[in-house]
Design an enzyme around this catalytic site. Structure first.
Site, PDB file in Angstrom:
ATOM      1  N   ASP A 192       0.817  -1.212   0.000  1.00 40.74           N
ATOM      2  CA  ASP A 192       0.000   0.000   0.000  1.00 40.74           C
ATOM      3  C   ASP A 192       0.857   1.271   0.000  1.00 40.74           C
ATOM      4  O   ASP A 192       1.860   1.358   0.720  1.00 40.74           O
ATOM      5  CB  ASP A 192      -0.861  -0.042   1.282  1.00 40.74           C
ATOM      6  CG  ASP A 192      -1.899   1.054   1.359  1.00 40.74           C
ATOM      7  OD1 ASP A 192      -2.895   0.968   0.625  1.00 40.74           O
ATOM      8  OD2 ASP A 192      -1.722   1.992   2.172  1.00 40.74           O
ATOM      9  N   GLU A 257       1.456  -0.412  -4.928  1.00 42.66           N
ATOM     10  CA  GLU A 257       0.526   0.683  -5.209  1.00 42.66           C
ATOM     11  C   GLU A 257       1.353   1.973  -5.193  1.00 42.66           C
ATOM     12  O   GLU A 257       1.779   2.434  -4.136  1.00 42.66           O
ATOM     13  CB  GLU A 257      -0.586   0.759  -4.156  1.00 42.66           C
ATOM     14  CG  GLU A 257      -1.629   1.806  -4.525  1.00 42.66           C
ATOM     15  CD  GLU A 257      -2.398   2.376  -3.331  1.00 42.66           C
ATOM     16  OE1 GLU A 257      -3.575   2.709  -3.492  1.00 42.66           O
ATOM     17  OE2 GLU A 257      -1.818   2.511  -2.230  1.00 42.66           O
TER      18      GLU A 257
HETATM   19  C1  GLC Z   1      -4.355   3.009  -0.377  1.00 44.17           C
HETATM   20  C2  GLC Z   1      -5.630   2.238  -0.170  1.00 44.17           C
HETATM   21  C3  GLC Z   1      -6.664   3.182   0.368  1.00 44.17           C
HETATM   22  C4  GLC Z   1      -6.168   3.752   1.676  1.00 44.17           C
HETATM   23  C5  GLC Z   1      -4.804   4.421   1.511  1.00 44.17           C
HETATM   24  C6  GLC Z   1      -4.149   4.690   2.828  1.00 44.17           C
HETATM   25  O1  GLC Z   1      -4.502   3.993  -1.357  1.00 44.17           O
HETATM   26  O2  GLC Z   1      -6.036   1.624  -1.360  1.00 44.17           O
HETATM   27  O3  GLC Z   1      -7.901   2.541   0.556  1.00 44.17           O
HETATM   28  O4  GLC Z   1      -7.088   4.690   2.161  1.00 44.17           O
HETATM   29  O5  GLC Z   1      -3.914   3.592   0.803  1.00 44.17           O
HETATM   30  O6  GLC Z   1      -3.733   3.504   3.444  1.00 44.17           O
END
Ligand code: GLC
Ligand code: MG
Length: 498
Positions: A192, A257
């Protein structure tokens, strides 16, 4: 291939489960791990290779579980460690790999580390915000510590204090959590918010956006959209933190991500297997934008970008690309080389819901409830999701649902299955965009034999010469016949050259 086996994730289809909204097994209105086990057959029947589970850890749920209070446990509403073990085993029995969500950027403010290990976190050097950094979810990124130790950084909600990845002990402690799950059989992690792991060591202000580069700015001149976020994330040495994650994870699958343009992903891809192409995700549904995003990702090398058109953070496909284009979006996603992610509900064309409804306090303050409604399994009043009261209403179960689409050969569900099957068996080799195509059309070849074409425009357009249809977006009767010469808006096909 000379004995060298391809890793399981190359060209794989990974199905994202949002555990709170997949299947409730105990009637408390929230999805749970035992519920997921009951529904794994659906994922296996779809032809997916793996499931990715959004966080299942103990959490006060300020951010839907992305605020983790214990990296090595299970939130009681979801089940127990034994339930997690059972889920991993059940998935493996069905031939599905299991990818967990790992959240290294921040913990919950209720994680014991926040009190016991303050040196794990990121503190201002003064009695107030250290710079102009903003939280992704609005407001300043610095908050006063409730325990009176000054001001801490939070890139997301104030309930999510940022860890300090310049402290080697953080990497060690987090790595131990990854190994904890690997030892229990998890096959990989979706990592993440990775571009947030390392910030500018001098913590200089983010640059204000050049008015010429972004003409439309929100009125709030301190707003998030006004800044370049060039110092609050993606530090030049970010690769060192990513390498520490890789060292902890061994050869497990790692997908990042990372909210950056494709050309900025290289330092991440040095250590990760793949990273989401948010450039494609965020491209407007036009041929030009989609082609541009595909070309930019292809420049990273085949299979290096992971494809995703939908997740728990953004409007669902019918709301984003239009209901008339969801089949073409599936065709695009599932025909690309590399790992592709399908968000639960996309396979039946689920649209956004109303959230908790007018007047009710939202669960997510950032407005994402609408994308997180329960999965609709059948036409019964709660859609087969729960015997109790769902935490978010079930959207119109008489509308799109799995059971009805199972029975309908022309359904979106059947299209997903057929496309995933083609992805597994037929679509091989690199992608080459076809330059010679009508405006509004995206067309490409996979290897020497296969042609994929879709019309993203709003007028009929000529299709490229393509041979014999293997799967048409809408019309099953077209299979095994000559590819159409014209594509209506939203129409597309996979064909094999004769
Ligand atoms: C990522 C997740 C999202 C979350 C953010 C903070 O973007 O997909 O849902 O709010 O990280 O952890
Ligand atoms: Mg439950």
């Amino acid at each position: 291939m000379d004995g060298a086996r391809e890793p399981w994730w190359s060209d794989a289809t990974i199905y994202q489960i949002y555990p709170r909204s997949f299947q409730d097994s105990d009637g408390d209105g929230e999805g749970d791990l035992a519920g997921i086990v009951q529904r794994l057959e659906h994922v296996a029947a779809l032809g997916a290779d793996a499931v990715w589970l959004s966080p299942i850890y103990p959490s006060p749920m300020a951010d839907g579980g992305y605020d983790v209070a214990d990296y090595e446990g299970v939130r009681p509403t979801f089940g127990t460690l034994a339930d997690a073990d059972a889920l991993i085993a059940a998935a493996h029995r069905l031939g599905l790999k299991v990818v967990f969500d790992a959240v290294p950027c921040h913990t919950s403010i209720e994680h014991p580390w926040f009190v016991e290990r303050p040196e794990f976190y990121t503190w201002s050097d003064r009695d107030g915000p250290q710079n102009n950094w903003r939280s992704t979810f609005g407001g300043g990124a610095w908050a006063r510590d409730p325990h009176g130790r000054g001001w801490y950084l939070h890139s997301f909600y104030p309930e999510q204090p940022d860890l300090d990845w310049r402290n080697p002990e953080v990497a060690e402690a987090f790595g131990a959590a990854l190994r904890f799950w690997l030892a229990r059989g998890v096959d990989g992690f979706r990592l993440d918010a990775l571009d947030r792991l390392l910030k500018d060591p001098e913590r200089r202000d983010d640059r204000v956006r050049d008015a010429s580069s972004s003409p439309v700015l929100p009125e709030d001149d301190a707003g998030y959209a006004q800044l370049e976020h060039d110092r609050s994330r993606n530090a030049p040495d970010i690769g060192t933190a990513i390498a520490q994650l890789r060292a902890a994870a061994g050869d497990a699958f790692l997908v990042g991500e990372v909210y950056l343009r494709s050309e900025q992903l290289a330092p991440y891809l040095d250590a990760l297997d793949t990273a989401f192409s948010f450039e494609l995700f965020q491209a407007p549904w036009t041929a030009g934008a989609v082609r541009g995003a595909l070309a930019a990702a292809a420049a990273l090398g085949d299979g290096r970008a992971a494809w995703v058109l939908s997740n728990h953070d953004f409007p669902r496909l019918p709301n984003r690309v239009g209901a008339a284009n969801v089949r073409a979006a599936a065709l695009l996603l599932l025909s690309l080389p590399g790992t592709a992610f399908v968000f639960q509900g996309d396979e039946i064309g689920m649209a956004d819901g109303q959230g908790r409804g007018p007047g009710a306090e939202p669960d997510d303050r950032h407005g994402r409830d609408r994308h997180r409604h329960p999965m609709v399994w059948d036409a019964s009043p709660q859609g087969g999701f729960t015997s109790g009261t769902p935490w978010l209403p079930v959207n119109d179960p008489g509308g799109v649902n799995v059971a009805d689409q199972e029975r309908d050969p022309g359904s979106i569900l059947r299209l997903y299955r057929d496309l995933i099957a083609l992805r597994r068996t037929a679509l091989r080799g690199p992608l080459a965009l076809l330059a010679d195509r009508a405006p509004g059309v995206v067309a490409f070849t996979r290897g020497d034999d296969h042609v994929v074409a879709l019309n993203l425009g709003d007028a009929p357009a000529a299709a490229p010469a393509a041979g014999t249809v293997l799967r048409h977006t809408h019309d099953l009767a077209r299979s095994d016949s000559a590819a159409p010469g014209t594509l209506a808006p939203g129409e597309g096909f996979v064909a094999v050259r004769s």
